[in-house]
Design an enzyme around this catalytic site. Structure first.
Site, PDB file in Angstrom:
ATOM      1  N   GLU A 158       7.971  50.896  80.646  1.00 14.04           N
ATOM      2  CA  GLU A 158       7.589  51.758  81.562  1.00 14.04           C
ATOM      3  C   GLU A 158       7.604  53.193  81.346  1.00 14.04           C
ATOM      4  O   GLU A 158       6.647  54.236  81.743  1.00 14.04           O
ATOM      5  CB  GLU A 158       8.752  51.646  82.810  1.00 14.04           C
ATOM      6  CG  GLU A 158       8.489  50.194  83.465  1.00 14.04           C
ATOM      7  CD  GLU A 158       7.454  49.777  84.010  1.00 14.04           C
ATOM      8  OE1 GLU A 158       6.708  50.780  84.612  1.00 14.04           O
ATOM      9  OE2 GLU A 158       6.776  48.741  84.103  1.00 14.04           O
ATOM     10  N   ASN A 198       4.231  55.552  81.409  1.00 14.86           N
ATOM     11  CA  ASN A 198       4.020  56.533  82.383  1.00 14.86           C
ATOM     12  C   ASN A 198       3.569  57.852  81.621  1.00 14.86           C
ATOM     13  O   ASN A 198       2.570  58.616  82.032  1.00 14.86           O
ATOM     14  CB  ASN A 198       5.294  56.706  83.049  1.00 14.86           C
ATOM     15  CG  ASN A 198       5.636  56.232  84.286  1.00 14.86           C
ATOM     16  OD1 ASN A 198       4.888  55.433  84.698  1.00 14.86           O
ATOM     17  ND2 ASN A 198       6.754  56.498  84.726  1.00 14.86           N
ATOM     18  N   ARG A 225      -2.006  51.421  90.190  1.00 16.56           N
ATOM     19  CA  ARG A 225      -0.592  51.263  89.716  1.00 16.56           C
ATOM     20  C   ARG A 225       0.344  51.108  90.903  1.00 16.56           C
ATOM     21  O   ARG A 225       0.167  51.046  92.028  1.00 16.56           O
ATOM     22  CB  ARG A 225      -0.158  53.104  89.682  1.00 16.56           C
ATOM     23  CG  ARG A 225      -1.500  53.579  88.637  1.00 16.56           C
ATOM     24  CD  ARG A 225      -1.270  53.393  87.119  1.00 16.56           C
ATOM     25  NE  ARG A 225      -0.336  52.508  86.496  1.00 16.56           N
ATOM     26  CZ  ARG A 225      -0.327  51.848  85.348  1.00 16.56           C
ATOM     27  NH1 ARG A 225      -1.706  51.410  84.998  1.00 16.56           N
ATOM     28  NH2 ARG A 225       0.479  51.115  84.968  1.00 16.56           N
TER      29      ARG A 225
END
Length: 160
Positions: free
Chosen positions: A46, A50, A105
């Site tokens: 994650e 990002n 997203r």
């Protein structure tokens, strides 16, 4: 025994998988459970995702991953970039908040990192980049090689 590494890679989606494999290999010597390993891999994934998507967008850049495993088996992982930065970190960490298209997203990246790790800190400056720092403890663990070596010695001495 403590151990640490630092690696830098291109901010492209293919390298998210690289980061997952590297952190899994790094943790292998303390023999984490499958659930513990998946938690760390997901949190790293994650953070790297990002950086790739939000920090650089289409222009590309570099992501740095640093990890340290202390003598007390506390893992520290840092994912940093020199991208656009986050104007409001508190808002960005709210569940479901995303700067991307809502159908692309989920806005759950920071929530997953918080859920799967023991501690999470995010530092960011607009125009300078972001650093995500995560910690996880692996209590009562020994290096994988220690029990195997002891068992081999035990068997050779005829006490098995």
């Amino acid at each position: 025994m403590k151990n640490e590494f630092c690696m830098e890679f291109d901010a492209i989606s293919e390298n998210e998988g690289l980061a997952r494999v590297v952190i899994a290999a790094f943790l292998s010597r303390i023999d984490p459970t499958i659930d513990e390993l998946e938690d760390v891999k997901t949190a790293v994934s994650e953070a790297v995702t990002n950086a790739i998507i939000h920090a650089y967008g289409e222009k590309g850049g570099r992501v740095v991953m640093r990890a340290r495993l202390s003598a007390e088996n506390e893992l520290s992982v840092e994912i940093s970039d020199q991208g656009v930065g986050i104007a409001d970190v508190e808002q960005a960490m709210q569940p479901l908040f995303t700067t991307g298209a809502s159908n692309e997203r989920s806005g759950m990246g920071f929530s997953f990192m918080e859920a799967f790790m023991d501690q999470l800190e995010v530092e960011s400056s607009v125009g300078e980049g972001t650093c995500v720092h995560m910690w996880k403890r692996f209590d009562g663990r020994q290096e994988e090689s220690e029990p195997i070596l002891q068992a081999a010695v035990w068997n050779r001495s005829g006490r098995a």
